[in-house]
Scaffold this active site. Structure first.
Site, PDB file in Angstrom:
ATOM      1  N   LYS A  43       0.879  -1.184   0.000  1.00 49.39           N
ATOM      2  CA  LYS A  43       0.000   0.000   0.000  1.00 49.39           C
ATOM      3  C   LYS A  43       0.915   1.232   0.000  1.00 49.39           C
ATOM      4  O   LYS A  43       1.681   1.459   0.916  1.00 49.39           O
ATOM      5  CB  LYS A  43      -0.921  -0.009   1.221  1.00 49.39           C
ATOM      6  CG  LYS A  43      -1.576   1.312   1.635  1.00 49.39           C
ATOM      7  CD  LYS A  43      -2.069   2.195   0.573  1.00 49.39           C
ATOM      8  CE  LYS A  43      -2.510   3.589   0.982  1.00 49.39           C
ATOM      9  NZ  LYS A  43      -2.596   4.045   2.307  1.00 49.39           N
ATOM     10  N   GLY A  46       0.890   8.438   1.689  1.00 47.67           N
ATOM     11  CA  GLY A  46       1.593   9.329   2.600  1.00 47.67           C
ATOM     12  C   GLY A  46       2.703  10.118   1.919  1.00 47.67           C
ATOM     13  O   GLY A  46       2.685  10.370   0.723  1.00 47.67           O
ATOM     14  N   GLY A  89      -5.611  10.732  -1.519  1.00 50.11           N
ATOM     15  CA  GLY A  89      -6.484  11.699  -0.854  1.00 50.11           C
ATOM     16  C   GLY A  89      -6.117  13.154  -1.102  1.00 50.11           C
ATOM     17  O   GLY A  89      -6.984  13.966  -1.477  1.00 50.11           O
ATOM     18  N   ASP A 127      -6.137   0.958   2.022  1.00 46.09           N
ATOM     19  CA  ASP A 127      -5.599  -0.044   2.954  1.00 46.09           C
ATOM     20  C   ASP A 127      -6.433  -1.322   2.886  1.00 46.09           C
ATOM     21  O   ASP A 127      -5.889  -2.436   2.877  1.00 46.09           O
ATOM     22  CB  ASP A 127      -5.604   0.484   4.392  1.00 46.09           C
ATOM     23  CG  ASP A 127      -4.564   1.562   4.638  1.00 46.09           C
ATOM     24  OD1 ASP A 127      -3.613   1.667   3.839  1.00 46.09           O
ATOM     25  OD2 ASP A 127      -4.711   2.305   5.626  1.00 46.09           O
ATOM     26  N   LYS A 154      -5.407   0.870  10.196  1.00 51.23           N
ATOM     27  CA  LYS A 154      -4.262   0.241   9.532  1.00 51.23           C
ATOM     28  C   LYS A 154      -3.891  -1.065  10.223  1.00 51.23           C
ATOM     29  O   LYS A 154      -3.646  -2.077   9.574  1.00 51.23           O
ATOM     30  CB  LYS A 154      -3.050   1.180   9.539  1.00 51.23           C
ATOM     31  CG  LYS A 154      -3.134   2.272   8.498  1.00 51.23           C
ATOM     32  CD  LYS A 154      -1.828   2.993   8.321  1.00 51.23           C
ATOM     33  CE  LYS A 154      -1.985   4.167   7.377  1.00 51.23           C
ATOM     34  NZ  LYS A 154      -2.437   3.783   6.039  1.00 51.23           N
TER      35      LYS A 154
END
Length: 296
Positions: free
Chosen positions: A33, A36, A69, A196, A252
């Site tokens: 995944k 970030g 996002g 996720d 997570k």
């Protein structure tokens, strides 16, 4: 300029340390995944792409699932639409879903594909609509404020099932699948799904050796702020119960935990802010995050 003896020995030791891991994981699937800081900082983006290509070249089968996002928020603002979140989940009406598909299935997905290809890989971008490989249904979310009541999040979905045939085919032909977390319903409608969750379900379906979740934290920390690793599922359950694991880490850790309980050998929550975190976690003794395994 030739290396000094000490530097040459250090480099040789690092390469030698990777060998048993390369041998152990050769031919195994690693679901990653990607999100970030690793996905937004140029230095980390370049490092991630190189790491993925290297893993493929030494015989592992990386499969990437990405988020997006911040990029979705940026485009929503440009069209004069404000992102709305309930219980940490994006409310996705039809117009927002169109933008989610444009950003995740188009802009972000193709940027990642292009970056991997620039570094010598052979990446192919997918959404769950391709070959209907991620089947989804509308997510029914219970309200925290009014238990028993369901919150309507629009076209936010949950995974019903994954057909692994397309990803397996790409792996077998030395391609690197890059998956946008968009599912498809029975009527062909698109659903926005948490990345996720898609990564976890995909790892289970592919019987992956590892699920790796890149985050903006060092991993799972104890109450003194010390990194925890080598955790068994029962220990993680206890850490959630006593409040050591809380807040934004719970979704997570829940994904990581469910994966190992359903056949994935190990899950890893690693610090994507560390350059080459992926290689350090998979191919070295120490790693750079929290490793979770089943109770057995």
């Amino acid at each position: 300029m030739p290396l000094s003896a000490s530097t040459a020995t250090e480099k040789a030791n690092i390469l030698a340390e990777a060998l048993p891991y390369i041998q152990r994981f050769h031919g195994k699937t690693i679901v990653i995944k990607y999100g970030g800081n690793a996905m937004t900082e140029e230095r980390l983006k370049q490092g991630f792409a190189r790491d993925v290509v290297l893993l493929k070249l030494v015989g592992l089968n990386p499969v990437i699932v990405h988020g997006g996002g911040p990029q979705i928020n940026d485009l929503l603002k440009r069209v004069g639409k404000e992102g709305v979140f309930i219980q940490g989940m994006r409310v996705t009406d039809r117009e927002t879903m169109d933008i989610v598909e444009m950003v995740l299935g188009g802009l972000v997905n193709k940027d990642i594909v292009n970056l991997i290809n620039q570094h010598g890989g052979r990446a192919v971008g997918l959404t769950g609509k391709d070959g209907d490989f991620i089947r989804a249904r509308k997510l029914r979310l219970e309200s925290r404020e009014q238990p028993g009541e369901l919150v309507d999040l629009g076209q936010v979905g949950e995974v019903v099932g994954i057909d692994p045939a397309l990803v397996t085919l790409l792996d077998s032909q030395d391609f690197i699948p890059v998956v946008a977390p968009i599912g498809v319903g029975d009527e062909g409608e698109a659903y926005n799904i948490n990345a996720d969750l898609v990564a976890g379900k995909l790892a289970e379906t592919l019987h992956a050796e590892k699920l790796v979740l890149l985050t903006n934290t060092a991993g799972v920390l104890d109450k003194e702020g010390k990194l925890l690793t080598g955790l068994k599922a029962a220990q993680v359950d206890a850490l959630i119960e006593d409040g050591t694991i809380s807040g934004g880490m719970i979704p997570k850790i829940s994904t990581a935990l469910e994966a190992v309980k359903n056949g994935v050998k190990t899950s890893h929550i690693i610090d994507g802010r560390v350059e080459h975190a992926l290689l350090l976690e998979i191919l070295t003794d120490e790693g750079v995050g929290t490793l979770i395994r089943a109770n057995g």
